[in-house]
Scaffold this motif. Structure first.
Motif, PDB file in Angstrom:
ATOM      1  N   UNK A 132       0.839  -1.202   0.000  1.00  0.00           N
ATOM      2  CA  UNK A 132       0.000   0.000   0.000  1.00  0.00           C
ATOM      3  C   UNK A 132       0.870   1.246   0.000  1.00  0.00           C
ATOM      4  N   UNK A 145      -5.180   1.204   1.913  1.00  0.00           N
ATOM      5  CA  UNK A 145      -5.921   0.309   1.026  1.00  0.00           C
ATOM      6  C   UNK A 145      -7.290   0.876   0.656  1.00  0.00           C
ATOM      7  N   UNK A 173      -2.498  -4.656  -1.761  1.00  0.00           N
ATOM      8  CA  UNK A 173      -3.625  -4.761  -0.828  1.00  0.00           C
ATOM      9  C   UNK A 173      -4.932  -4.441  -1.518  1.00  0.00           C
ATOM     10  N   UNK A 177      -6.037  -6.845  -4.200  1.00  0.00           N
ATOM     11  CA  UNK A 177      -6.752  -8.015  -3.697  1.00  0.00           C
ATOM     12  C   UNK A 177      -8.214  -7.696  -3.361  1.00  0.00           C
ATOM     13  N   UNK A 183      -5.705   0.596   7.288  1.00  0.00           N
ATOM     14  CA  UNK A 183      -7.088   1.028   7.522  1.00  0.00           C
ATOM     15  C   UNK A 183      -7.841   0.077   8.446  1.00  0.00           C
ATOM     16  N   UNK A 236      -8.070  -3.884   7.006  1.00  0.00           N
ATOM     17  CA  UNK A 236      -8.453  -4.502   5.740  1.00  0.00           C
ATOM     18  C   UNK A 236      -7.657  -5.785   5.508  1.00  0.00           C
ATOM     19  N   UNK A 237      -6.343  -5.713   5.752  1.00  0.00           N
ATOM     20  CA  UNK A 237      -5.495  -6.861   5.417  1.00  0.00           C
ATOM     21  C   UNK A 237      -5.049  -7.675   6.617  1.00  0.00           C
TER      22      UNK A 237
END
Lengths: 369, 128
Positions: A33, A37, A226, A229, B39, B64-65
């Motif tokens: 990122x 994201x 990120x 995906x 985030x 998010x990840x």
């Protein structure tokens, strides 16, 4: 899995200078990122974003038997592919499971296979291993080729400013050889985000020139892996290693449309898929959402009627929809919209429900086709 | 560079502790932690009245990840929960030491605060 030395795309320094968070992906140092994201995801959905996907692999196939050869090692039909066209396809094992998914580009005098970065070595062995007596020349050009994906509703405008070619003439899933920022490229109207856009194949040494011409304020925002995906998952596009792998067939993965059993040419995996089609698949890929806000993550256990049936294949909070989304495999009889099941989110069984794929339907890729 | 305020205490798991009263502390995650997570989209917090031991998990943060667990920097009882970050988790990214605070604890064993890191030690811990 990727082994060997750490690899870098031609844009490594540019990513670091932009403040990207770098991660190891398929043996490459890649930006996950830049800005964040969510913001990057929104840039692609509403404006334009540019991705460095130079880590992906490209194989060139030349020689008189090239079409027959690629038709034998991929499950889609090369005969249906005209010069200047692109096709989504896959290489399969004799059992009909995925070696990899790929795209096939047909030029007047050659074919190009584009494969996943994590599978370059395995795919190359596969392609070479199936050459047999075919009169073809195979070349792994992965490190010679830079690849940028420009995606989003404003992609054409951004790219048009840097090329004399009429981009309107490049239709969905076709490509042309054009000049971008003064550099010769193959540019296809393809992508993996659900938005209109282009994939730009260039000489490795030209990658940074083109990136600088297209990325930045008022042009395309840099986008990391990120958001790549979350964008592809909102479209329920398959990711090798998550949704598909060498234990799963295209018929199970809702990719039956790339399997041309009757193309009039034998291909690796055909017999197994023909027989699986006659018997019917026992499991099918589904898209689902969860109750509440917990997020399904790859590997979480999936239960149907209290029996473990699979794991979460892909999962994320959908930035566009604001709900948790994911994919898994359910027994074929219940793999339909509305089926309720459960996902074990770190010890808590959270109710899940099968929903329609794609999750996101507002993408610009659907417009004007 | 992450923001590491001088007047706070820190755990190695990247929670910060602010002493509000002699036996009441406020807990959240550090600026470094929110930056690493990216985030934040969901925060699961305990209820008022729940008790936790030092080092015990008391909540979950989903980005998010990535998903990350929250660990108690000191034992105690939850006396207040910041409900507004459950509604707007991005507040944790935007203002981790302010509006993004998570819970307030009544300390069970105030001595445990001595085991936490000061700003300088935490700065070294995160390599900055």
């Amino acid at each position: 899995m990727a082994t060997g030395p750490l690899q870098y795309t031609p844009l490594y320094d540019a990513h670091v200078a932009l403040g990207a968070k770098m991660v190891l992906f398929a043996g490459f140092q890649m930006p996950v990122q830049y800005e964040g994201i969510m913001a990057e995801h929104r840039s692609v959905r509403s404006d334009a974003g540019i991705f460095d996907v130079s880590h992906m692999g490209e194989f060139e196939v030349t020689g008189p038997d090239r079409n027959a050869f690629v038709n034998r090692i991929t499950c889609n039909d090369i005969a249906a592919l005209g010069p200047g066209e692109v096709q989504y396809s896959a290489m399969l094992t004799p059992e009909g499971t995925f070696v990899d998914d790929c795209t096939v580009y047909r030029f007047d005098d050659k074919l190009m296979l584009v494969v996943n970065a994590a599978n370059i070595a395995k795919d190359w062995d596969y392609v070479v291993g199936h050459k047999g007596g075919a009169n073809v020349r195979l070349k792994n050009i992965s490190t010679d080729v830079g690849l940028l994906a420009l995606q989003g509703p404003r992609s054409e405008e951004v790219l048009q400013a840097e090329t004399p070619a009429a981009l309107g003439a490049i239709a969905y899933y076709t490509f042309d050889t054009i000049s971008v920022a003064g550099c010769q490229c193959f540019v296809s109207r393809t992508g993996y985000t659900g938005e209109d856009g282009f994939e730009i194949y260039c000489r490795s040494r030209d990658t940074e020139t083109i990136w600088r011409a297209l990325a930045g304020e008022g042009k395309a925002a840099p986008i990391g892996l990120g958001a790549r995906d979350t964008l592809r998952l909102e479209m329920a596009y398959a990711l090798y290693g998550s949704d598909i792998d060498d234990t799963i067939t295209p018929l199970e993965a809702a990719l039956g449309w790339i399997v041309k059993l009757d193309k009039g040419a034998p291909f690796v995996g055909r017999d197994a898929l023909k027989s699986q089609k006659e018997r019917g698949v026992t499991r099918k890929l589904v898209g689902f959402t969860l109750d509440g806000k917990a997020i399904p993550r790859h590997g979480y256990a999936v239960y149907h009627e209290d029996r473990p049936v699979d794991i979460v294949r892909s999962g994320a909070m959908s930035p566009s929809l604001g709900i948790p989304i994911g994919t898994t495999y359910l027994p074929a009889a219940v793999a339909k919209v509305g089926t309720e099941f459960e996902v074990d989110c770190r010890g808590k069984r959270i109710p899940a429900k099968v929903v329609k794929r794609p999750f996101y339907t507002e993408g610009s890729v659907n417009k004007g086709k | 560079m992450s923001n590491v305020p001088e007047d706070l205490l820190y755990s190695e798991e990247h929670e910060f502790v602010r002493k509000i009263e002699d036996d009441i502390i406020e807990i959240g995650i550090t600026d470094y932690a929110q930056g690493e997570l990216g985030d934040i989209v969901f925060v699961s917090l305990p209820k008022v009245g729940e008790e936790f031991d030092q080092g015990q998990m008391f909540g979950t943060i989903e980005a998010v990840k990535a998903v990350s667990e929250l660990f108690c920097p000191a034992s105690g009882e939850v006396v207040e929960v910041n409900g507004s970050i459950e509604a707007d988790p991005a507040m944790v990214n935007n203002d981790p030491y302010g509006e993004g605070w998570m819970v307030r604890f009544k300390l069970g064993a105030p001595d445990e605060l001595d085991t936490l890191l000061n700003a300088e030690a935490y700065g070294q811990h995160i390599g900055e």
